[in-house]
Design an enzyme around this catalytic site. Structure first.
Site, PDB file in Angstrom:
ATOM      1  CG  ASP A   1      -1.953  -1.026   1.280  1.00  0.00           C
ATOM      2  OD1 ASP A   1      -1.976  -1.880   0.371  1.00  0.00           O
ATOM      3  OD2 ASP A   1      -2.767  -1.014   2.218  1.00  0.00           O
TER       4      ASP A   1
ATOM      5  CG  HIS B   1       2.224  -8.853   0.238  1.00  0.00           C
ATOM      6  ND1 HIS B   1       1.552  -9.916   0.801  1.00  0.00           N
ATOM      7  CD2 HIS B   1       2.012  -7.794   1.075  1.00  0.00           C
ATOM      8  CE1 HIS B   1       0.956  -9.524   1.915  1.00  0.00           C
ATOM      9  NE2 HIS B   1       1.226  -8.237   2.102  1.00  0.00           N
TER      10      HIS B   1
ATOM     11  CB  SER C   1      10.570   2.412   4.437  1.00  0.00           C
ATOM     12  OG  SER C   1      11.859   2.722   3.950  1.00  0.00           O
TER      13      SER C   1
END
Length: 260
Positions: free
Chosen positions: A75, A127, A231
């Site tokens: 995200d 992911h 980050s």
């Protein structure tokens, strides 16, 4: 100094305060950053701030499983995209950096890159963007400068100066690509589930390589690891067309590009 501050913040975020105080801390963080917990546990259910940062999805995300599609690993917000030219890529408009120094090897012109920024409000797990085989992991110790827009404009070569973990992999077509987790201020740790030896925010100039005789196979959409705070993830790949425009928000599992 930023590394020391990040370590101190990490200790604070990892400490389990008495439940009423911890509830107040968690709810304050959610309110300040405008976090949507619709897919997650309520704020008061997390025993530390770090547990809230690294919260796990409670609702299954749709992941585009079309064979030729790459999905967002995070995200995040698209900060930059483009093609590597003369060993240069862009950290943000007008600010370039040397790709070979960033990755630890030279890549040919024509590789595409996509910079994905995770803010403090975002889901902090990352992911696999496609079916992949990890052949090597490179850890580069460094600074922990902020990676928000203001800092990217201010600090030249920020991506090279900052701590980072470079995952060297092959996609299902056998093409090499790089999946880079970039450290930032208050990122106490970057974790990879398949590499327990990795210790980040350790020594500023340390460089360590973990190579695998048998590649680590990871299916598209599978969780690879997490940041303990916000980050950036940088994807650098050949034979892929990254389709998202700069400034676009994207969710893990959504289409970001396709093989060409």
């Amino acid at each position: 100094m930023t590394n020391f501050c990040s370590k101190m913040f990490g200790k604070f975020a990892s400490y389990p305060f008495p439940q009423p105080l911890q509830k107040w801390i968690n709810q304050g963080y959610v309110k300040i950053f405008g976090i949507d917990l619709g897919e997650f546990k309520p704020a008061q259910d997390y025993p530390t701030l770090n547990h809230l940062f690294t919260r796990e999805l409670q609702k299954e995300r749709f992941v585009d499983m079309q064979e030729d599609v790459w999905v967002s690993p995070t995200d995040s917000l698209v900060m930059a995209r483009g093609k590597v030219e003369h060993n240069l890529a862009i950290q943000i408009k007008g600010m370039s950096y040397g790709v070979s120094e960033f990755l630890g090897e030279v890549v040919e012109d024509g590789y595409c890159y996509l910079n994905l920024y995770l803010s403090p409000k975002d889901y902090h797990r990352y992911h696999a963007p496609c079916d992949m085989e990890v052949v090597e992991v490179r850890y580069f110790g460094g600074e922990l400068l902020p990676v928000n827009q203001k800092s990217l404009f201010k600090n030249h070569n920020l991506f090279i100066r900052n701590e980072r973990v470079v995952v060297v992999a092959k996609d299902q077509r056998g093409r090499k690509f790089f999946y880079v987790a970039v450290g930032a201020l208050n990122v106490g740790q970057m974790l990879l589930h398949f590499e327990p030896r990795l210790q980040t925010n350790a020594r500023a100039n340390e460089c360590i390589t973990y190579a695998y005789q048998e590649p680590v196979k990871i299916k598209k959409g599978r969780e690879m690891g997490m940041f303990k705070m916000g980050s950036t993830v940088v994807l650098i790949a050949s034979g892929v067309n990254f389709e998202l425009e700069e400034g676009r928000s994207v969710k893990f599992g959504e289409r970001i590009g396709s093989f060409v």
